[in-house]
Scaffold this active site. Structure first.
Site, PDB file in Angstrom:
ATOM      1  N   LYS A   1       0.848  -1.210   0.000  1.00 42.88           N
ATOM      2  CA  LYS A   1       0.000   0.000   0.000  1.00 42.88           C
ATOM      3  C   LYS A   1       0.875   1.249   0.000  1.00 42.88           C
ATOM      4  O   LYS A   1       0.704   2.166  -0.811  1.00 42.88           O
ATOM      5  CB  LYS A   1      -0.903   0.035   1.224  1.00 42.88           C
ATOM      6  CG  LYS A   1      -1.582   1.388   1.468  1.00 42.88           C
ATOM      7  CD  LYS A   1      -2.451   1.385   2.701  1.00 42.88           C
ATOM      8  CE  LYS A   1      -1.730   1.554   3.986  1.00 42.88           C
ATOM      9  NZ  LYS A   1      -1.404   2.959   4.320  1.00 42.88           N
ATOM     10  N   ASN A   2       1.835   1.319   0.902  1.00 39.33           N
ATOM     11  CA  ASN A   2       2.591   2.559   1.085  1.00 39.33           C
ATOM     12  C   ASN A   2       3.589   2.829  -0.031  1.00 39.33           C
ATOM     13  O   ASN A   2       4.081   3.943  -0.165  1.00 39.33           O
ATOM     14  CB  ASN A   2       3.258   2.562   2.463  1.00 39.33           C
ATOM     15  CG  ASN A   2       2.217   2.705   3.549  1.00 39.33           C
ATOM     16  OD1 ASN A   2       1.063   3.080   3.280  1.00 39.33           O
ATOM     17  ND2 ASN A   2       2.588   2.418   4.773  1.00 39.33           N
TER      18      ASN A   2
ATOM     19  N   CYS B   1      -5.991  13.044  12.768  1.00 37.46           N
ATOM     20  CA  CYS B   1      -5.805  11.610  12.473  1.00 37.46           C
ATOM     21  C   CYS B   1      -6.181  10.856  13.749  1.00 37.46           C
ATOM     22  O   CYS B   1      -6.274  11.465  14.808  1.00 37.46           O
ATOM     23  CB  CYS B   1      -4.327  11.398  12.133  1.00 37.46           C
ATOM     24  SG  CYS B   1      -3.904   9.683  11.889  1.00 37.46           S
TER      25      CYS B   1
ATOM     26  N   ASP C   1       4.036   0.412  12.219  1.00 40.97           N
ATOM     27  CA  ASP C   1       2.814  -0.168  11.651  1.00 40.97           C
ATOM     28  C   ASP C   1       2.607  -1.623  12.058  1.00 40.97           C
ATOM     29  O   ASP C   1       1.604  -2.225  11.687  1.00 40.97           O
ATOM     30  CB  ASP C   1       2.825  -0.040  10.122  1.00 40.97           C
ATOM     31  CG  ASP C   1       2.825   1.411   9.670  1.00 40.97           C
ATOM     32  OD1 ASP C   1       3.170   1.677   8.509  1.00 40.97           O
ATOM     33  OD2 ASP C   1       2.508   2.286  10.502  1.00 40.97           O
TER      34      ASP C   1
ATOM     35  N   ARG D   1      -8.726  -0.506   4.075  1.00 35.53           N
ATOM     36  CA  ARG D   1      -7.814   0.532   3.572  1.00 35.53           C
ATOM     37  C   ARG D   1      -6.457  -0.051   3.221  1.00 35.53           C
ATOM     38  O   ARG D   1      -5.779   0.423   2.329  1.00 35.53           O
ATOM     39  CB  ARG D   1      -7.614   1.631   4.618  1.00 35.53           C
ATOM     40  CG  ARG D   1      -8.841   2.461   4.907  1.00 35.53           C
ATOM     41  CD  ARG D   1      -8.466   3.655   5.777  1.00 35.53           C
ATOM     42  NE  ARG D   1      -7.412   4.457   5.109  1.00 35.53           N
ATOM     43  CZ  ARG D   1      -6.961   5.601   5.630  1.00 35.53           C
ATOM     44  NH1 ARG D   1      -7.435   6.039   6.792  1.00 35.53           N
ATOM     45  NH2 ARG D   1      -6.018   6.290   4.999  1.00 35.53           N
TER      46      ARG D   1
HETATM   47  C1  EPZ Z   1       4.289   6.801   6.547  1.00 35.36           C
HETATM   48  O1  EPZ Z   1       3.524   7.901   7.049  1.00 35.36           O
HETATM   49  C2  EPZ Z   1       3.297   5.638   6.403  1.00 35.36           C
HETATM   50  N1  EPZ Z   1       2.244   6.031   5.502  1.00 35.36           N
HETATM   51  C3  EPZ Z   1       2.703   5.292   7.766  1.00 35.36           C
HETATM   52  O2  EPZ Z   1       1.906   4.114   7.620  1.00 35.36           O
HETATM   53  C4  EPZ Z   1       3.808   4.964   8.753  1.00 35.36           C
HETATM   54  O3  EPZ Z   1       3.252   4.813  10.035  1.00 35.36           O
HETATM   55  C5  EPZ Z   1       4.834   6.123   8.791  1.00 35.36           C
HETATM   56  O4  EPZ Z   1       5.323   6.422   7.483  1.00 35.36           O
HETATM   57  C6  EPZ Z   1       6.037   5.796   9.662  1.00 35.36           C
HETATM   58  O5  EPZ Z   1       6.686   4.648   9.217  1.00 35.36           O
HETATM   59  C7  EPZ Z   1       2.478   5.982   4.159  1.00 35.36           C
HETATM   60  O6  EPZ Z   1       3.534   5.650   3.667  1.00 35.36           O
HETATM   61  C8  EPZ Z   1       1.332   6.378   3.268  1.00 35.36           C
HETATM   62  P1  EPZ Z   1       6.443  10.117   8.558  1.00 35.36           P
HETATM   63  P2  EPZ Z   1       4.124   9.392   7.033  1.00 35.36           P
HETATM   64  O7  EPZ Z   1       6.407  11.395   7.806  1.00 35.36           O
HETATM   65  O8  EPZ Z   1       4.882   9.615   5.789  1.00 35.36           O
HETATM   66  C9  EPZ Z   1       6.818  13.399  12.024  1.00 35.36           C
HETATM   67  C10 EPZ Z   1      -0.023   2.755   7.729  1.00 35.36           C
HETATM   68  O9  EPZ Z   1      -0.551   2.221   8.717  1.00 35.36           O
HETATM   69  N2  EPZ Z   1       6.672  14.393  10.942  1.00 35.36           N
HETATM   70  O10 EPZ Z   1       7.600   9.219   8.361  1.00 35.36           O
HETATM   71  O11 EPZ Z   1       3.002  10.314   7.370  1.00 35.36           O
HETATM   72  C11 EPZ Z   1       5.513  12.634  12.284  1.00 35.36           C
HETATM   73  O12 EPZ Z   1       4.661  13.319  13.130  1.00 35.36           O
HETATM   74  C12 EPZ Z   1       0.486   4.211   7.802  1.00 35.36           C
HETATM   75  O13 EPZ Z   1       0.139   2.176   6.627  1.00 35.36           O
HETATM   76  C13 EPZ Z   1       6.791  15.741  11.235  1.00 35.36           C
HETATM   77  O14 EPZ Z   1       7.023  16.129  12.383  1.00 35.36           O
HETATM   78  O15 EPZ Z   1       5.100   9.308   8.308  1.00 35.36           O
HETATM   79  C14 EPZ Z   1       6.008  11.337  12.871  1.00 35.36           C
HETATM   80  O16 EPZ Z   1       6.200  11.466  14.223  1.00 35.36           O
HETATM   81  C15 EPZ Z   1       0.074   4.888   9.065  1.00 35.36           C
HETATM   82  N3  EPZ Z   1       6.622  16.634  10.224  1.00 35.36           N
HETATM   83  C16 EPZ Z   1       7.338  11.140  12.148  1.00 35.36           C
HETATM   84  O17 EPZ Z   1       7.724  12.396  11.611  1.00 35.36           O
HETATM   85  C17 EPZ Z   1       6.388  16.254   8.923  1.00 35.36           C
HETATM   86  O18 EPZ Z   1       6.247  17.118   8.034  1.00 35.36           O
HETATM   87  C18 EPZ Z   1       7.306  10.112  11.039  1.00 35.36           C
HETATM   88  O19 EPZ Z   1       6.290  10.451  10.125  1.00 35.36           O
HETATM   89  C19 EPZ Z   1       6.272  14.890   8.637  1.00 35.36           C
HETATM   90  C20 EPZ Z   1       6.420  13.972   9.661  1.00 35.36           C
END
Ligand code: EPZ
Length: 416
Positions: free
Chosen positions: A18-19, A112, A300, A392
């Site tokens: 998916k991701n 979220c 995840d 999803r």
């Molecule tokens: C990706 O989300 C995945 N989603 C998530 O999977 C997964 O949990 C996550 O990476 C972590 O591995 C997809 O790929 C579509 P991040 P993403 O940006 O890109 C902080 C699932 O269940 N952050 O790596 O949104 C954030 O708050 C989903 O399949 C900022 O502070 O995750 C978090 O603490 C859920 N500012 C950390 O970084 C930003 O601009 C990691 O988030 C962006 C992120």
């Protein structure tokens, strides 16, 4: 509806990730033409991304697991709130839109099930590439005649921000350096796909990416990598039911942290080529995990691991260093008889002899997976409500589990 207590046995194929798919689809916007993505999972989120991209003028068709995208007629450079509120990954259109069309209007994702989950790194990254970015009326509004290469350091390793900025930098003038880039397999797959489209990217698979911008890119086809989280979920399903399962079409190297922890818990795991087999032990040993960035234990898989530890022979601690309050599954597990206490970003799990079936409510994708796993081991019947969450990210999960001997069926339920 799940009647628990049946050890899972047999072989099941893992679907495409998916991701990875949710990043590849917007990336296609970077060049006009026709693309074919094989091994695309038929998921609710892929449908949501398809309707967003169609609203911009893309033609998209999913036949079996082959997705065909036509990006020649994109006329609208906007991702409306109605789409983005359903799925945060919609923000992935920001980079490609600004890079190819010089403008983008993308709704901020909003709340979220857990979080906060800001997109400040995406915005700062695009700004550093020379775009003007305003936040207005709940929207990110970005403009750039042409993006300019830049040095970008992420304070936090972010999958989404790395993907968005990397896509944008492929068409920028000059070279972009991304420091502390994410190295999740989905980001490596995206980078390799961009290179197949003609992009110039060095350092793929490392947390330092160097992207030399080019004038134009061209269409390319690709096969989506296997879903490591779906695979991990099925391995835990085999372990928690005392079963013996073989996964096919899986990439074991993407799962090394999960496999290591399953072995610590007493499972026997064999990896051969594109298959992974798991033999469950008589008793699951308690094993602490800390969810972290790749190649650490994936956040995840944190909820699924909490469920496994709920029936382990002792106490363990499950910590999440990525999302501090991703524990919405815990009160539902307690309804099934689990003994779990959340303290800040950790769950203290005291293993119990048995879980007992009850009605439980899904709150998000991975929480619903953890409740289905609990239902597979609980005595009696467990009714997992709001299964739209599971659709999803898991392709036909009840059919796959049923093929392994699980007593599981989907029923039309009351809407809550
Ligand atoms: C990706 O989300 C995945 N989603 C998530 O999977 C997964 O949990 C996550 O990476 C972590 O591995 C997809 O790929 C579509 P991040 P993403 O940006 O890109 C902080 C699932 O269940 N952050 O790596 O949104 C954030 O708050 C989903 O399949 C900022 O502070 O995750 C978090 O603490 C859920 N500012 C950390 O970084 C930003 O601009 C990691 O988030 C962006 C992120």
């Amino acid at each position: 509806m799940i009647r628990g207590g049946k050890p899972l046995k047999g072989t099941v194929a893992v679907s495409g990730a998916k991701n990875a798919t949710l990043a590849l689809m917007p990336a296609a916007m970077l060049a006009p033409g026709t693309f074919h993505f094989a091994n695309t999972p038929a998921l609710r989120d892929v449908g949501t991304m398809s309707s967003l991209l169609r609203s911009m003028g893309m033609r998209i068709e999913l036949k079996g697991n082959v997705l065909t995208l036509d990006t020649k007629r994109i006329t609208k450079h906007e991702a409306p709130y109605e789409h983005v509120k359903k799925m945060r990954a919609s923000v992935y259109v920001l980079g490609p839109l600004v890079a190819r069309f010089g403008e983008a209007k993308v709704s901020l994702p909003g709340g979220c099930a857990w979080g906060p989950r800001p997109v400040n790194l995406h915005i700062e990254g695009i700004r550093k590439l020379g775009a003007t970015v305003e936040l207005e009326g709940g929207y990110i509004i970005a403009h750039a005649a042409r993006l300019q290469g830049a040095r970008i350091h992420f304070d936090v390793s972010s999958v989404g921000a790395t993907g968005n900025v990397m896509m944008a930098a492929t068409l920028a003038q000059g070279t972009t350096l991304i420091d502390n880039a994410a190295i999740e397999p989905e980001i490596t797959a995206l980078a390799e796909f961009l290179v197949a489209m003609g992009a110039r990217i060095d350092g793929i698979g490392t947390n330092r990416l160097e992207i030399e911008g080019v004038e134009t890119l061209h269409p390319a086809d690709c096969t989506t990598i296997p879903d490591r989280i779906e695979a991990g979920t099925f391995l835990v399903a085999a372990a928690i039911t005392g079963g013996s399962v073989t996964l096919t079409s899986v990439n074991a190297s993407h799962l090394s942290a999960v496999i290591a922890k399953l072995e610590d818990a007493g499972c026997t795991v064999r990896c051969e080529g594109a298959t992974v087999s798991l033999e469950a032990p008589g008793t699951i040993r308690p094993v602490d995990v800390t969810a972290a960035i790749y190649p650490g234990f994936p956040t995840d898989m944190q909820a699924q691991w909490t469920t496994l530890m709920a029936v382990a022979s002792g106490t363990s601690v499950v910590t999440d260093s990525i999302y501090f309050d991703r524990f919405k599954h815990v009160p539902e597990l307690v309804r099934l008889g689990a003994d779990v206490e959340v303290k800040e970003n950790a769950a203290v799990v005291r293993g119990v002899e048995r879980l007992t079936g009850a009605k439980v409510m899904s709150t998000d994708l991975r929480a619903s997976a953890s409740l289905i796993l609990a239902g597979l081991v609980a005595e009696g019947t467990t009714e997992v409500l709001r299964v739209y969450h599971i659709d999803r990210g898991y392709e036909a999960i009840e059919k796959k589990l049923h093929s392994l001997g699980a007593d599981i069926r989907r029923e039309a339920g009351e809407e809550f």
